[in-house]
Design an enzyme around this catalytic site. Structure first.
Site, PDB file in Angstrom:
ATOM      1  N   CYS A  73      43.100  12.504 -58.784  1.00 23.08           N
ATOM      2  CA  CYS A  73      44.195  13.521 -58.819  1.00 23.08           C
ATOM      3  C   CYS A  73      45.364  13.178 -58.702  1.00 23.08           C
ATOM      4  O   CYS A  73      46.248  12.994 -59.510  1.00 23.08           O
ATOM      5  CB  CYS A  73      43.902  14.553 -57.609  1.00 23.08           C
ATOM      6  SG  CYS A  73      42.249  15.421 -57.535  1.00 23.08           S
ATOM      7  N   HIS A 129      50.292  17.403 -54.817  1.00 19.70           N
ATOM      8  CA  HIS A 129      49.426  15.897 -54.486  1.00 19.70           C
ATOM      9  C   HIS A 129      50.110  14.817 -55.035  1.00 19.70           C
ATOM     10  O   HIS A 129      49.533  14.023 -55.218  1.00 19.70           O
ATOM     11  CB  HIS A 129      48.044  15.955 -55.187  1.00 19.70           C
ATOM     12  CG  HIS A 129      46.874  15.539 -54.349  1.00 19.70           C
ATOM     13  ND1 HIS A 129      45.720  15.209 -54.697  1.00 19.70           N
ATOM     14  CD2 HIS A 129      46.829  14.823 -53.166  1.00 19.70           C
ATOM     15  CE1 HIS A 129      44.981  14.641 -53.944  1.00 19.70           C
ATOM     16  NE2 HIS A 129      45.615  14.372 -52.906  1.00 19.70           N
TER      17      HIS A 129
END
Length: 498
Positions: A73, A129
């Site tokens: 991610c 993130h």
């Protein structure tokens, strides 16, 4: 029942007579990123999946059949926001953990900051993130005019809790007004709100939608799970429901774009961030491997581009090479911005809009100096160095449980938030030879290692890899800092401690 597929009833055939850079109003750009969506999790690759909205957009636009992403991610989001390979940034290893003082360095000017120079209003809805230990690393300090979402890599879809704390914000403020709503619906509502309040004729919109779906935990309203009665494996059945819930959300967002007059001058981009994880219901079959690996199943994902007016060639599958690092310069080109120095990505708009050859012939999957592995693609050949990760082929399960899922090394998503994921992967990875060579055009499922037989090609590829490795920035992966523990911040995951 899923929403009926969305596509405007009267599609207007338009000849684009001028370059995008010369348009009086740059196109609106909607970038949708699905999280952990596997190759075999969309209906144009797997007819058993119920994704009518995504499928119609894909088939009416351009399906990118060789669209590559990073294995995890944080690296993929780094590539999108900077146009730079994560191994040149220092974020190539694993992902940013909750209490890690780690972040995308502020020396990089991010995509929404670049687009502001072209007059764009930029909004973000979903998963960040990219670090949050200091406010300066958070979305509204990196070019976004608004942000609704969460900072970390995963959380409960309803409670927005992960491990010991709560993680959900509207701009800088902790936001607790979701009232137990499923996050896919929360993000869809916010996207529609942004679209409805923005004047499409006055300024261009950049809407970045990195959905939580379909990352673990595997949670979905039951009526979506019930749409897959023939899927006997519970995790897979619920996961498939999550994909259809995402599809419905995209359909409603597209309706709003149409109603509010955006689609006559808009580009919609859809991509996953990495491959699916079979232990959490995702599927990449027939590709080899999974999320967090260098195999094709971890790095080749579903993607498409749709536009009602700006694509000169539509309704086909494009087989040109595309890498996630290319989206940044491509979007800038769509906006009419000149090429940017220092980027690894290349402008792929001609390939996408006209069906011409790809602007790239090679790319780097990743180099990780901590894991001591890496992979490159040059033409049809792929070279893997070191351990590529768990390298099986995992068809959709036909039994209620998988024996390999009972392995104690496979922990629940909650437990994974308490340990470093590479610590887990190190125990389940299968050892590999130093180098493996594949012709991924002839052998896309990576069954035949050519290293023992194609020695001349192997030697050339090794020389190429070593040359590319010279520019690697050592991975930044500090230990957790107790100051980031939400117990010291009223049970909230918050910036301000680094």
């Amino acid at each position: 029942m899923a929403d009926s597929a969305w596509i405007p009833v009267a599609l207007t055939v338009v000849t684009v007579l001028c370059q995008l850079a010369e348009q009086s109003t740059p196109p609106h750009v909607i970038l949708i990123v699905a999280d952990d969506l596997g190759w075999n999790d969309v209906s144009w690759n797997n007819p058993s999946m119920i994704t009518p909205n995504l499928a119609q957009l894909a088939h009416s636009g351009v399906i990118l059949n060789q669209s590559y992403v990073q294995p995890l991610c944080t690296p993929s989001r780094t590539a999108i926001m900077t146009g730079v390979y994560p191994y040149h940034v220092g974020l190539q290893h694993n992902v940013i953990m909750g209490s890690q003082p780690n972040f995308l360095p502020s020396k990089y000017t991010l995509l929404p900051q670049r687009l502001k120079k072209r007059g764009y209003t930029s909004h973000m809805v979903g998963k960040w993130h990219l670090g949050f230990c200091n406010w300066s690393y958070t979305p509204t300090y990196r070019g976004f005019d608004s942000f609704l979402g969460y900072y970390q890599g995963a959380e409960d879809y309803y409670t927005h809790k992960i491990a010991l704390g709560y993680d959900f914000r509207f701009n800088k403020e902790v936001y607790k007004n979701t009232k137990g709503e499923y996050s896919t619906n929360t993000f869809e509502r916010r996207a529609v709100e942004i679209i409805s309040s923005h004047n499409a004729s006055q300024s261009p919109l950049f809407l970045y939608l990195p959905f939580q779906a379909v990352h673990s935990p595997v949670e979905v309203p039951k009526h979506y799970e019930d749409m897959y009665p023939n899927v006997v494996n519970k995790e897979r059945r619920k996961y498939c429901g999550m994909v259809t819930a995402l599809d419905d959300a995209v359909g409603r967002i597209m309706k709003a774009l149409d109603t509010e007059g955006f689609l006559d001058n808009a580009v919609v981009i859809f991509t996953t961030d990495n491959g699916g994880l079979p232990m959490e219901g995702g599927n990449n079959y027939p590709l080899r491997g999974q999320k967090a690996t260098l195999w094709e199943g971890g790095t080749r994902g579903p993607a498409f581009v749709y536009s009602k007016t700006l694509l000169k060639k539509t309704g086909y599958v494009n087989n040109g090479l595309m890498h996630i690092v290319d989206w940044n310069p491509t979007i800038q080109a769509i906006a009419g911005s000149p090429p940017e120095d220092g980027q690894d990505g290349v402008n792929q708009w001609d390939m996408i809009s006209e069906g011409t050859e790809s602007a790239r012939k090679e790319f780097v999957y990743n180099f990780d100096n901590i894991a001591n592995n890496g992979a490159i693609r040059v033409g049809d050949y792929k070279l893997i160095m070191g351990n590529a990760g768990r390298g099986g082929w995992y068809p959709p399960p036909t039994v209620s449980d998988w024996k390999w899922m009972d392995n104690p090394d496979f922990r629940s998503w909650e437990e994974l938030t308490e340990v470093f994921a590479d610590e887990i992967m190190a125990r389940i990875n299968i050892s590999s030879t130093q180098y493996q060579l594949f012709n991924v055009k002839e052998d896309p499922t990576e069954h035949v290692d050519l290293a023992p037989t194609e020695t001349a090609i192997l030697k050339r590829m090794i020389v190429k890899m070593k040359d590319l490795q010279k520019s690697q920035v050592p991975a930044v992966f500090p230990p957790p800092d107790p100051k980031g523990n939400p117990l010291f911040h009223g049970g909230i995951w918050t910036p301000g401690w680094c």
